[in-house]
Design an enzyme around this catalytic site. Structure first.
Site, PDB file in Angstrom:
ATOM      1  CB  CYS A 142      -0.867   0.135   1.190  1.00 54.43           C
ATOM      2  SG  CYS A 142      -2.409   1.173   0.989  1.00 54.43           S
ATOM      3  CG  HIS A 235      -4.138  -3.444   2.403  1.00 52.51           C
ATOM      4  ND1 HIS A 235      -3.038  -3.109   3.456  1.00 52.51           N
ATOM      5  CD2 HIS A 235      -4.485  -2.172   2.160  1.00 52.51           C
ATOM      6  CE1 HIS A 235      -2.810  -1.787   3.562  1.00 52.51           C
ATOM      7  NE2 HIS A 235      -3.747  -1.051   2.514  1.00 52.51           N
ATOM      8  CD  GLU A 237      -2.022  -6.384   4.469  1.00 50.16           C
ATOM      9  OE1 GLU A 237      -2.057  -5.279   4.811  1.00 50.16           O
ATOM     10  OE2 GLU A 237      -1.896  -6.677   3.205  1.00 50.16           O
TER      11      GLU A 237
END
Length: 305
Positions: A142, A235, A237
């Site tokens: 990001c 993202h 994650e």
């Protein structure tokens, strides 16, 4: 193989509840294995949440990983107990003479500032340069992806008219790359950002390869130096409820917050999120660890250059 984590790290108990096999340093020292050393520079406000999210993904590999956490000397986080930072994190200056098989640099809530206006930009620049000679492969996530592309390759970022917020389909542009082994042609990725990278800027730089993009949110993943650097604008994650928490937090303080797209079942925020990215997230991180870290890093870690 399990992950080697610092003793008493909160993520250990949280992940054990999910039946993820982790071990603390005390037990790990009893095993005669050369683990892969992974360092995480965690710039996100909620450190413990991000630690847990990343460790969950890194656990999906048969290799033993030793996880370390790096912090900035030039920035003091406001949302994580100082005791936690002192116990589990070390300043970059304490780690700069060490070498690592892999590194992850997270996003940060500073994307609407010019890079040079970020209070810790000088230290970040030093870390970016250091990673080139002390890490086999680095994932930039990001804001860190935008910052890394700017620092290393002069790629600018551009403000968006409105926040890119939700789950968006991504297309793999070179499915033969090992990082995409096992991927479908389309995969989903969460995004939460106010700025973007333009495709033309990437394509006009011969040192960069655009390897995934989206018709909705543009540049998705950029690769450089044959996989020693990956820049991810979203993202993978994120946990199932991360965007939900962000949406409700912002909605309580502002009246211009839009609901995350393609996220809630039937686009109803009273319903649970529909998780569509977890399998590819696990696959991406396991491919990175296997093909770009384990297969490339020297057995003698001091020979990384």
């Amino acid at each position: 193989m399990p992950l080697r984590l610092p003793d008493k790290l909160p993520a250990i108990e949280l992940l054990k509840e999910e039946n993820i096999f982790v071990m603390d340093d005390s037990r790990a020292h009893m095993q005669d294995i050369r683990p892969l050393k992974i360092v995480i520079l965690n710039l996100m406000p909620l450190k413990i949440t991000t630690e847990t999210d990343l460790i969950r993904l890194l656990s999906n590999t048969p290799l033993q990983l030793e996880i370390s956490f790096m912090k900035l000397q030039s920035h003091t986080p406001k949302n994580t107990p100082i005791e936690h930072m002192m116990m589990f994190y070390r300043d970059f200056k304490e780690m700069r003479n060490e070498k690592y098989d892999g590194m992850i640099i997270t996003g940060a809530p500073v994307e609407q500032l010019e890079f040079e206006d970020v209070t810790y930009w000088d230290e970040m620049s030093e870390i970016f340069s250091w990673a080139r000679t002390h890490v086999t492969s680095t994932l930039y996530i990001c804001w860190a992806a935008q910052a890394g592309l700017y620092y290393h390759y002069g790629i600018p970022k551009y403000p968006l008219e409105k926040k890119m917020f939700g789950i968006f389909p991504q297309y793999t542009l070179n499915p033969r790359l090992p990082i995409f082994r096992g991927f479908d042609d389309i995969f989903q990725m969460p995004h939460s950002r106010h700025t973007e990278i333009h495709k033309d800027d990437i394509l006009n730089n011969s040192n960069l390869t655009l390897i995934a993009e989206s018709p909705d949110c543009g540049v998705s993943i950029v690769m450089a130096r044959n996989g020693r650097e990956f820049f991810i604008t979203g993202h993978l994650e994120y946990s199932a409820d991360t965007l939900d928490k962000e949406y409700r937090r912002d909605k309580d303080v502002r009246d211009d917050v839009e609901m995350p797209k393609h996220y809630y079942r039937n686009d109803n925020p009273d319903s649970e999120p529909l998780v569509t990215w977890r399998a590819h997230a696990n696959l991406f991180y396991s491919n990175w660890i296997n093909y770009y870290v384990y297969q490339e890093t020297p057995y003698d870690i001091n020979k990384i250059e």
